[in-house]
Design a protein around this motif. Structure first.
Motif, PDB file in Angstrom:
ATOM      1  N   ASP A 180       0.736  -1.390   0.036  1.00 44.44           N
ATOM      2  CA  ASP A 180      -0.070   0.095   0.124  1.00 44.44           C
ATOM      3  C   ASP A 180       0.706   1.144   0.036  1.00 44.44           C
ATOM      4  N   GLU A 181       1.892   1.247   0.525  1.00 43.91           N
ATOM      5  CA  GLU A 181       2.924   2.426   0.881  1.00 43.91           C
ATOM      6  C   GLU A 181       3.582   2.612  -0.426  1.00 43.91           C
ATOM      7  N   GLU A 182       3.975   1.517  -1.112  1.00 43.15           N
ATOM      8  CA  GLU A 182       4.521   1.645  -2.470  1.00 43.15           C
ATOM      9  C   GLU A 182       3.700   2.194  -3.427  1.00 43.15           C
ATOM     10  N   ALA A 183       2.293   1.881  -3.327  1.00 39.65           N
ATOM     11  CA  ALA A 183       1.464   2.088  -4.407  1.00 39.65           C
ATOM     12  C   ALA A 183       1.183   3.665  -4.259  1.00 39.65           C
ATOM     13  N   ALA A 184       1.134   4.247  -3.087  1.00 40.35           N
ATOM     14  CA  ALA A 184       1.140   5.674  -2.457  1.00 40.35           C
ATOM     15  C   ALA A 184       1.957   6.433  -3.060  1.00 40.35           C
ATOM     16  N   LEU A 185       3.433   6.069  -2.958  1.00 38.72           N
ATOM     17  CA  LEU A 185       4.468   6.479  -3.310  1.00 38.72           C
ATOM     18  C   LEU A 185       4.483   6.785  -4.728  1.00 38.72           C
ATOM     19  N   SER A 186       4.165   5.637  -5.499  1.00 37.92           N
ATOM     20  CA  SER A 186       4.083   5.761  -6.779  1.00 37.92           C
ATOM     21  C   SER A 186       3.011   6.667  -7.553  1.00 37.92           C
ATOM     22  N   LEU A 187       2.148   7.041  -6.733  1.00 37.14           N
ATOM     23  CA  LEU A 187       1.088   7.914  -7.279  1.00 37.14           C
ATOM     24  C   LEU A 187       1.562   9.372  -6.821  1.00 37.14           C
ATOM     25  N   GLY A 188       2.622   9.777  -6.269  1.00 39.11           N
ATOM     26  CA  GLY A 188       3.072  11.021  -5.901  1.00 39.11           C
ATOM     27  C   GLY A 188       3.230  11.236  -4.550  1.00 39.11           C
ATOM     28  N   ALA A 189       2.504  10.501  -3.631  1.00 38.76           N
ATOM     29  CA  ALA A 189       2.448  11.023  -2.284  1.00 38.76           C
ATOM     30  C   ALA A 189       3.693  11.170  -1.643  1.00 38.76           C
ATOM     31  N   SER A 190       3.913  12.019  -0.747  1.00 37.05           N
ATOM     32  CA  SER A 190       5.111  12.319  -0.115  1.00 37.05           C
ATOM     33  C   SER A 190       5.213  11.152   1.132  1.00 37.05           C
ATOM     34  N   GLY A 191       6.296  11.196   1.948  1.00 37.18           N
ATOM     35  CA  GLY A 191       6.493  10.129   2.941  1.00 37.18           C
ATOM     36  C   GLY A 191       5.487  10.475   4.169  1.00 37.18           C
ATOM     37  N   TRP A 192       5.249  11.395   4.457  1.00 37.46           N
ATOM     38  CA  TRP A 192       4.366  11.861   5.511  1.00 37.46           C
ATOM     39  C   TRP A 192       2.824  11.622   5.103  1.00 37.46           C
ATOM     40  N   GLN A 193       2.499  12.035   3.868  1.00 35.08           N
ATOM     41  CA  GLN A 193       1.176  11.726   3.330  1.00 35.08           C
ATOM     42  C   GLN A 193       1.090  10.082   3.181  1.00 35.08           C
ATOM     43  N   THR A 194       1.875   9.593   2.993  1.00 34.49           N
ATOM     44  CA  THR A 194       1.915   8.124   2.671  1.00 34.49           C
ATOM     45  C   THR A 194       1.385   7.608   4.350  1.00 34.49           C
ATOM     46  N   PHE A 195       2.250   8.107   5.301  1.00 36.41           N
ATOM     47  CA  PHE A 195       2.016   7.509   6.587  1.00 36.41           C
ATOM     48  C   PHE A 195       0.710   8.124   7.230  1.00 36.41           C
ATOM     49  N   TRP A 196       0.407   9.271   7.148  1.00 35.41           N
ATOM     50  CA  TRP A 196      -0.954   9.583   7.721  1.00 35.41           C
ATOM     51  C   TRP A 196      -2.279   9.001   6.952  1.00 35.41           C
ATOM     52  N   ARG A 197      -2.160   8.706   5.519  1.00 30.64           N
ATOM     53  CA  ARG A 197      -3.297   8.467   4.994  1.00 30.64           C
ATOM     54  C   ARG A 197      -3.382   6.837   4.499  1.00 30.64           C
ATOM     55  N   VAL A 198      -2.255   6.272   4.612  1.00 31.24           N
ATOM     56  CA  VAL A 198      -2.250   4.708   4.231  1.00 31.24           C
ATOM     57  C   VAL A 198      -1.628   3.967   5.599  1.00 31.24           C
ATOM     58  N   THR A 199      -0.323   4.291   6.065  1.00 35.48           N
ATOM     59  CA  THR A 199      -0.160   3.344   7.192  1.00 35.48           C
ATOM     60  C   THR A 199      -0.847   3.542   8.378  1.00 35.48           C
ATOM     61  N   LEU A 200      -1.198   4.747   8.737  1.00 35.12           N
ATOM     62  CA  LEU A 200      -1.887   4.976  10.244  1.00 35.12           C
ATOM     63  C   LEU A 200      -3.029   4.276  10.256  1.00 35.12           C
ATOM     64  N   PRO A 201      -4.109   4.448   8.951  1.00 31.41           N
ATOM     65  CA  PRO A 201      -5.420   4.030   9.004  1.00 31.41           C
ATOM     66  C   PRO A 201      -5.387   2.389   9.078  1.00 31.41           C
ATOM     67  N   ASN A 202      -4.376   1.770   8.630  1.00 35.20           N
ATOM     68  CA  ASN A 202      -4.187   0.545   8.218  1.00 35.20           C
ATOM     69  C   ASN A 202      -3.754  -0.269   9.690  1.00 35.20           C
ATOM     70  N   ILE A 203      -3.271   0.523  10.699  1.00 36.49           N
ATOM     71  CA  ILE A 203      -2.607   0.045  11.703  1.00 36.49           C
ATOM     72  C   ILE A 203      -3.530   0.513  13.124  1.00 36.49           C
ATOM     73  N   LYS A 204      -4.585   1.152  12.629  1.00 37.54           N
ATOM     74  CA  LYS A 204      -5.297   1.940  14.031  1.00 37.54           C
ATOM     75  C   LYS A 204      -5.670   1.015  15.054  1.00 37.54           C
ATOM     76  N   TRP A 205      -6.296  -0.113  14.640  1.00 37.68           N
ATOM     77  CA  TRP A 205      -6.706  -0.915  15.554  1.00 37.68           C
ATOM     78  C   TRP A 205      -5.636  -1.524  16.397  1.00 37.68           C
ATOM     79  N   GLY A 206      -4.765  -1.961  15.882  1.00 37.64           N
ATOM     80  CA  GLY A 206      -3.433  -2.407  16.472  1.00 37.64           C
ATOM     81  C   GLY A 206      -2.861  -1.445  17.548  1.00 37.64           C
TER      82      GLY A 206
END
Length: 291
Positions: A180-206
């Protein structure tokens, strides 16, 4: 015939095909053990706390020493838990998403508080910041108090609780991979955008699981805090320490009242955990946290 015999042997040796009485013996044994080790002590704490009535119970909690311990416990948890969240997310992200030298060593360090006695961790801070240490004279020259003050309690609490968030997130992030992170980066998202919009929602319950466990341990820590706090009444006594002081002074009602408040916090943690599993069961399962 050979296949039928083999199937018959598997059925006979399968643990799920034990006689009914064996299953009932195991279930009853488990329930009796839980009742003896968990349920009865909790019931005893609340019954002793309320034995003299609700008025005495409230008065015990309203004592200045009890209120000071409650405030300090909440303050320490409010500092230690967010710091552990930052560390846990950063360490989990690094371990699960990247390859680097020392990765196995970092993972081992995260598990260190699980294998070291909390009392030993408290003694380590005494050796680091005590009057006879290398840092002791320098700290005194600047009037910086670590031991027998709030900073020492916070440091000891952080040490004993920092594995909880990381240990919840590392396997979750490893299972999810980095697609998911690689897909977001390939679409032009920055590192922080990838973390806040992809990584964090994926790990919110954990992450929420880790926060609940971390907070429960932070509020209930005794050994490490007892070493570094000095047990100064009204200043450096957290709730567990104040319970011991009340009990040693034969103020049993006050001791059990404060202990019941700690037990209530633990029960609230379990209720929140169960409510999350019930309400968001599908999402928890999708993120690898449903059990």
């Amino acid at each position: 015939m050979a296949m039928a015999a083999s199937s018959r042997v598997r059925r006979l040796t399968s643990p799920t095909n034990e006689p009914v009485y064996v299953r009932w013996i195991l279930i009853i044994t488990g329930l009796l053990f839980m009742a003896l080790v968990i349920v009865l002590p909790v019931v005893a704490v609340f019954s002793e706390a309320l034995r003299q009535g609700i008025d005495v119970y409230v008065q015990s909690l309203m004592q200045p020493d009890a209120l000071s311990a409650i405030r300090l416990t909440l303050l320490v948890a409010a500092i230690a838990v967010p710091l552990n969240v930052v560390f846990g997310v950063a360490a989990s992200w690094a371990i699960a998403k990247f390859e680097f030298k020392g990765k196995a060593f970092l993972t081992t360090l995260i598990d260190l508080p699980f294998s070291v006695s909390p009392v030993i961790s408290g003694l380590v801070y005494v050796l680091l910041f005590g009057s006879g240490s290398v840092l002791g004279p320098w700290l005194r020259s600047y009037n910086i108090e670590i031991l027998f003050a709030v900073p020492g309690i916070v440091l000891a609490t952080i040490f004993v609780t920092f594995p909880f968030v990381a240990r919840e997130l590392i396997p979750l992030m490893q299972d999810q991979g980095s697609g998911d992170e690689e897909a977001a980066l390939s679409l032009g998202a920055s590192g922080w955008q990838t973390f806040w919009r992809v990584t964090l929602p994926n790990i919110k319950w954990g992450l929420l699981y880790g926060v609940l466990l971390c907070n429960a341990r932070a509020m209930g820590e005794f050994g490490a805090v007892a070493v570094v706090s000095g047990k100064i009444r009204g200043q450096t006594t957290t709730m567990p320490l104040q319970v011991e002081m009340f009990y040693n002074e034969y103020q049993s009602t006050a001791a059990f009242a404060l202990a019941s408040l700690l037990a209530l916090l633990a029960l609230v943690t379990l209720v929140l955990k169960t409510a999350l599993e019930w309400r968001f069961g599908d999402e928890l399962a999708a993120t690898g946290r449903g059990h």
